[in-house]
Design an enzyme around this catalytic site. Structure first.
Site, PDB file in Angstrom:
ATOM      1  CG  HIS B  63      -0.361   0.063   2.529  1.00 30.39           C
ATOM      2  ND1 HIS B  63       0.503  -0.908   2.994  1.00 30.39           N
ATOM      3  CD2 HIS B  63      -0.467   0.977   3.533  1.00 30.39           C
ATOM      4  CE1 HIS B  63       0.884  -0.597   4.217  1.00 30.39           C
ATOM      5  NE2 HIS B  63       0.329   0.543   4.567  1.00 30.39           N
ATOM      6  CG  HIS B  65       0.244   4.448   4.592  1.00 28.00           C
ATOM      7  ND1 HIS B  65      -0.546   3.744   5.467  1.00 28.00           N
ATOM      8  CD2 HIS B  65      -0.472   5.552   4.243  1.00 28.00           C
ATOM      9  CE1 HIS B  65      -1.686   4.397   5.643  1.00 28.00           C
ATOM     10  NE2 HIS B  65      -1.669   5.487   4.900  1.00 28.00           N
ATOM     11  CG  ASP B  67       5.077   2.694   7.095  1.00 28.95           C
ATOM     12  OD1 ASP B  67       4.210   3.239   6.370  1.00 28.95           O
ATOM     13  OD2 ASP B  67       4.804   1.806   7.922  1.00 28.95           O
ATOM     14  CG  HIS B  68       4.249  -0.363   4.014  1.00 26.25           C
ATOM     15  ND1 HIS B  68       4.134  -1.692   4.323  1.00 26.25           N
ATOM     16  CD2 HIS B  68       3.871   0.302   5.132  1.00 26.25           C
ATOM     17  CE1 HIS B  68       3.675  -1.829   5.566  1.00 26.25           C
ATOM     18  NE2 HIS B  68       3.500  -0.622   6.072  1.00 26.25           N
ATOM     19  CG  HIS B 143      -4.285   0.218   6.537  1.00 27.47           C
ATOM     20  ND1 HIS B 143      -4.263   0.239   7.910  1.00 27.47           N
ATOM     21  CD2 HIS B 143      -3.184   0.933   6.155  1.00 27.47           C
ATOM     22  CE1 HIS B 143      -3.217   0.933   8.324  1.00 27.47           C
ATOM     23  NE2 HIS B 143      -2.547   1.369   7.288  1.00 27.47           N
ATOM     24  CG  ASP B 213       0.336  -1.365   7.440  1.00 24.08           C
ATOM     25  OD1 ASP B 213       1.173  -2.279   7.566  1.00 24.08           O
ATOM     26  OD2 ASP B 213       0.597  -0.167   7.605  1.00 24.08           O
ATOM     27  CG  HIS B 271       3.613  -2.949  10.415  1.00 23.25           C
ATOM     28  ND1 HIS B 271       2.743  -2.141  11.096  1.00 23.25           N
ATOM     29  CD2 HIS B 271       4.019  -2.229   9.353  1.00 23.25           C
ATOM     30  CE1 HIS B 271       2.615  -0.992  10.452  1.00 23.25           C
ATOM     31  NE2 HIS B 271       3.388  -1.020   9.388  1.00 23.25           N
TER      32      HIS B 271
END
Lengths: 304, 304
Positions: B63, B65, B67-68, B143, B213, B271
């Site tokens: 996804h 975001h 941090d990914h 999410h 997530d 995570h």
């Protein structure tokens, strides 16, 4: 006197190694923290090395190569999660804001602060920041793309009043600022008391120069003359100076030669190529030319 | 039988901690390495954990975001410096290519390989990769933005020929493929030899599921049923399940409940939120529900 501190967050060149992160430093000066370059993982290093990010409002990017700015997105993102409300200003060559815009629009929806981009002119030596008793000037470098160094310099300071003299001549309070600024005092009788009698020298002006990716360039010497602390890239050892020339980088020896010409008080080396297993040779090579020299490894700190 | 391996490069949630990097994993399966999520600093972790990047041609982003996926720019840049010539394919939800385009145009001028973006549909369970004996399916998650898990699954395999039987019935070589595929054999005399007499069962199909997530979602169970290895996010402990619900994340207990419902063979947790100093509680909490469970800390490896 406030101690000024340079903290190295990343000391490696573009290709990552297990020894180091990519370029990023934090300068603590005049009550604030200034980030200089922001390679990938800089945000994690801020945490690791306990940098107070609430005092960090300005980021200076020397040039638009990824190893000097790929950490910006993650840093901004993390500062937001940490509850930041104060704006951040990013100084860079033209183009960074434009190219980051679509990612920022997606990833920073609802950011609790603004990110301002201040673009400075390539190839110039000019004042780009003047605040809090500190001035920052760009230094034109010689690299494969526009690259700038930065000089961080305290502003001219006021002279120190000699209390006993001021009392003796009964200088009125309203005149003190004029005298701190170097003015003479004229008594009621019309006698001129020269400033040198009423004041002692101001504290010396401290300065730091950050010389990012560049081929050896004597042109920069006039801009960094006499700095207390000089960071100068030294990607290569002199044995690879042909490679340095070809890629428009410097060797440790060349960095030391610049430090000597500029009469810097101390030299810090960094931006080390991952090809070298040990860094001791950088130090010994530079010290042949310029004795007061240190390795700017990840986590190293330098007071001035 | 080739050993399959999951290697954790980053086990932390969005806010970085000194314990871990952000989300990134490498799955070695069917002769190749597949990267799953690419948080900041993933390229350095590839090096640290000795991942063979020449076998790495595909990256799956769960996804959008930061941090990914904030590690993508640095990873691509480094692969180029390491001399890569093979193209890279990045699978993600729609929009990533578009938003990365301006930065890629600047930083990747003269890149020696192409980066292809393959966008998959949000909220769907569908086949997005089919190559080299491996299939990858998306798994719709719950999410704050569109988020997908991935199931990596060997393709249906051929049955094993029983040499002695094939010789006994004098099966011609040209018929062997037909028989491996499950077909019967008819002799010249017209006698039908059932496939079950000529072959032994195919090797079991191995599979791995990556559940990124998400709030706890029983809807996913059917898609990940029976996997050999299940990675399931567990950002929180059950004591913070209200927070998990609010942020659409899972607790260690919930991850274990899903593993149990799906009858997974093994569960790996990850995570982890930076708020927890120790991770042992994640393990004990999950093991109350699902015994065969491990912590997917940075550097951890899991064979299946």
């Amino acid at each position: 006197m406030e101690k000024y501190l340079l903290k190295i967050l990343g000391s490696g060149a573009a290709l990552p190694s297990n020894l180091s992160n990519q370029s990023a430093q934090v300068l603590s000066m005049c009550g604030r923290n200034y980030m200089i370059d922001c390679g990938e993982n800089a945000q994690a290093m801020l945490r690791k090395y306990n940098v107070n990010h609430s005092k960090l409002n300005h980021i200076f990017i020397s040039h638009l190569h990824g190893d000097h700015c790929f950490g910006l997105l993650g840093l901004i993102s993390t500062l937001d999660m940490l509850g930041r409300m104060c704006d951040i200003t990013v100084f860079s060559h033209p183009g960074l804001e434009e190219m980051m815009k679509p990612m920022m629009a997606h990833f920073f929806k609802g950011l609790h602060f603004n990110v301002h981009f201040e673009e400075f002119a390539p190839g110039k030596h000019e004042l780009i920041y003047d605040c809090n008793g500190l001035e920052v000037y760009t230094v034109p470098l010689k690299h494969t793309i526009h690259s700038s160094g930065f000089v961080f310099k305290e502003k001219e300071k006021q002279r120190h009043i000699i209390r006993s003299k001021v009392d003796f001549y009964q200088v009125p309070v309203r005149m003190l600022q004029h005298i701190k600024n170097g003015g003479d005092f004229v008594t009621e009788e019309g006698k001129v008391i020269p400033n040198s009698e009423l004041t002692a020298s101001a504290d010396p002006i401290r300065s730091f120069a950050y010389i990012s990716d560049t081929a050896k360039s004597e042109r920069i010497v006039e801009y960094i003359s006499g700095v207390d602390l000089l960071f100068h890239e030294s990607t290569f050892l002199d044995i690879n100076k042909a490679r340095a020339k070809q890629t428009l980088h410097s060797t440790a020896r060349q960095a030391a030669e610049i430090a000597k010409l500029a009469d810097a008080k101390k030299l810090v080396l960094g931006h080390f190529s991952a090809r070298y297993k040990s860094r001791e040779e950088f130090l010994s090579e530079a010290r042949e030319i310029f004795e007061n020299c240190s390795l700017g490894n990840d986590g190293a700190e330098f007071e001035f």
